[in-house]
Scaffold this motif. Structure first.
Motif, PDB file in Angstrom:
ATOM      1  N   LEU A 118     -14.330   5.941  -0.380  1.00 15.86           N
ATOM      2  CA  LEU A 118     -12.926   6.179  -0.044  1.00 15.86           C
ATOM      3  C   LEU A 118     -12.620   5.452   1.262  1.00 15.86           C
ATOM      4  N   ALA A 119     -11.763   4.427   1.167  1.00 15.50           N
ATOM      5  CA  ALA A 119     -11.460   3.608   2.336  1.00 15.50           C
ATOM      6  C   ALA A 119     -10.237   4.098   3.095  1.00 15.50           C
ATOM      7  N   ALA A 120      -9.324   4.761   2.432  1.00 11.51           N
ATOM      8  CA  ALA A 120      -8.068   5.183   3.052  1.00 11.51           C
ATOM      9  C   ALA A 120      -8.239   6.527   3.755  1.00 11.51           C
TER      10      ALA A 120
ATOM     11  N   TYR B 230      -8.393   1.649  -6.351  1.00 15.84           N
ATOM     12  CA  TYR B 230      -7.425   0.662  -5.856  1.00 15.84           C
ATOM     13  C   TYR B 230      -7.301   0.773  -4.338  1.00 15.84           C
ATOM     14  N   PRO B 231      -8.396   0.535  -3.613  1.00 21.01           N
ATOM     15  CA  PRO B 231      -8.354   0.730  -2.155  1.00 21.01           C
ATOM     16  C   PRO B 231      -7.345  -0.178  -1.463  1.00 21.01           C
TER      17      PRO B 231
ATOM     18  N   HIS C 278     -17.642   4.479  -5.594  1.00 26.74           N
ATOM     19  CA  HIS C 278     -16.459   3.858  -4.997  1.00 26.74           C
ATOM     20  C   HIS C 278     -16.083   4.595  -3.713  1.00 26.74           C
TER      21      HIS C 278
ATOM     22  N   THR D 207      -3.845   1.411  -1.456  1.00 17.49           N
ATOM     23  CA  THR D 207      -3.737   2.778  -0.964  1.00 17.49           C
ATOM     24  C   THR D 207      -3.631   2.805   0.555  1.00 17.49           C
TER      25      THR D 207
ATOM     26  N   GLU E 168      -7.032  10.918  -6.145  1.00 17.05           N
ATOM     27  CA  GLU E 168      -8.280  10.468  -5.520  1.00 17.05           C
ATOM     28  C   GLU E 168      -8.872   9.288  -6.287  1.00 17.05           C
TER      29      GLU E 168
ATOM     30  N   PRO F 125       0.833  -1.206   0.000  1.00 23.15           N
ATOM     31  CA  PRO F 125       0.000   0.000   0.000  1.00 23.15           C
ATOM     32  C   PRO F 125       0.867   1.255   0.000  1.00 23.15           C
TER      33      PRO F 125
ATOM     34  N   ALA G 232      -7.067   6.182  -5.233  1.00 28.02           N
ATOM     35  CA  ALA G 232      -7.466   5.726  -3.901  1.00 28.02           C
ATOM     36  C   ALA G 232      -8.832   5.042  -3.931  1.00 28.02           C
ATOM     37  N   ARG G 233      -9.716   5.495  -4.795  1.00 29.30           N
ATOM     38  CA  ARG G 233     -11.059   4.904  -4.862  1.00 29.30           C
ATOM     39  C   ARG G 233     -11.077   3.617  -5.684  1.00 29.30           C
TER      40      ARG G 233
ATOM     41  N   ARG H 167     -17.074   9.183  -6.715  1.00 25.41           N
ATOM     42  CA  ARG H 167     -17.451   9.378  -5.318  1.00 25.41           C
ATOM     43  C   ARG H 167     -18.789   8.724  -4.990  1.00 25.41           C
TER      44      ARG H 167
END
Length: 295
Positions: A221-223, A113-114, A219, A117, A107, A93, A110-111, A216
């Motif tokens: 945002l997990a990070a 490829y969570p 997907h 990231t 961004e 990551p 990140a969305r 948004r």
């Protein structure tokens, strides 16, 4: 060649100039429109000294990479970052940082490829609440190509490229002149390739912004994320409006909000230590909605 040329990243044949330095957790730094890898020099030096692997690369039509063939897209640039990491053999990551328009690309990565990231850092990122364009995308791209060819044929990049770069940098920061080495500025900005690349990427700006808004919705945002905005100390309505929009972006992302001051749009040149600190600590953020008061 300061770094090296790699091929095959992003699913196209454009050769990319990439520079990898340091060791430890990986940070990927992507510069804004018409900027180059060396605009991160001061930030990269601080990150490598703090035990980080720093990956800097030039998008197509930027720096020392090959020419851009099509306008950039959010998903396409996210795929390019993932492909570049694959080529480099960096699987863990990563913290991905994007400045200006590259904030859209970071961004999107990140969305999309969570699992790859560790954290997201947006440095005075582009922000659009309701992007729209007057002309169709194909017409804008064709106009950008035509203008780029005309400017190159007229010899304007060779004559005006380096001074235009230096004037733009000076106007976009609070800390003085352009610190980039003059030989590298001449090498990059005397070429029509960079002018055409900037025009083509700018032509796709509204489409890229709309694409991020769509991501948004689909997907999450997990990070953990950080929104870092430059503030030049002015109290004008435009300055306050920009701070408010960046704060609203942080709210939408559930991100940490930080103000770098004094700093212009080129925050990495004016406040490199603060940018490096934001990148170093982004993955350690346990309460991403926390606020750091600015001036």
């Amino acid at each position: 060649m300061p770094g090296r040329i790699v091929r095959g990243a992003g699913g196209d044949a454009v050769p990319l100039h990439v520079l990898v330095e340091g060791s430890g957790p990986v940070c990927v730094l992507s510069a804004g429109l018409a900027m180059a890898w060396f605009d991160w020099d001061a930030v990269a030096a601080r990150l490598t000294a703090a035990g980080r692997t720093v990956v800097r690369f030039d998008r197509p039509g930027h720096g020392l990479s090959g020419p851009a063939r099509t306008p950039a897209s959010a998903a396409g640039e996210a795929r390019r970052i993932a492909g570049l990491l694959d080529v480099l053999g960096l699987a863990g990551p990563v913290t991905v940082a994007g400045h200006s328009i590259a904030g859209f690309h970071a961004e999107a990565f990140a969305r999309l490829y969570p699992g790859r990231t560790a954290a997201l850092v947006l440095v005075d990122s582009s922000v659009e609440e309701d992007p729209h364009a007057l002309w169709p995308a194909a017409l804008r791209a064709a106009a950008a190509r035509g203008l780029g060819r005309a400017l190159t044929a007229a010899g304007l990049p060779a004559a005006l490229g380096p001074p235009a770069r230096r004037a733009t940098v000076r106007a976009s920061r609070t800390g003085g002149a352009d610190p980039a080495p003059r030989d590298l500025v001449r090498r990059c900005y005397r070429t029509g390739r960079v002018w055409r690349g900037a025009l083509l990427e700018n032509a796709g700006y509204p489409d890229t912004a709309a694409e991020v808004l769509a991501l948004r919705r689909t997907h999450p945002l997990a990070a953990p994320a950080t929104v870092l905005v430059g503030h030049d100390g002015g109290g004008g309505r435009g300055t306050q409006r920009w701070l408010d929009r960046q704060a609203a972006l942080a709210d939408r992302l559930g991100a940490r909000f930080d103000v770098a001051a004094p700093a212009g749009h080129l925050v990495m040149l004016d406040r490199p230590e603060q940018v490096a600190r934001a990148i170093r600590t982004a993955a350690d953020t346990r309460t991403p909605a926390a606020r750091i008061p600015g001036p």
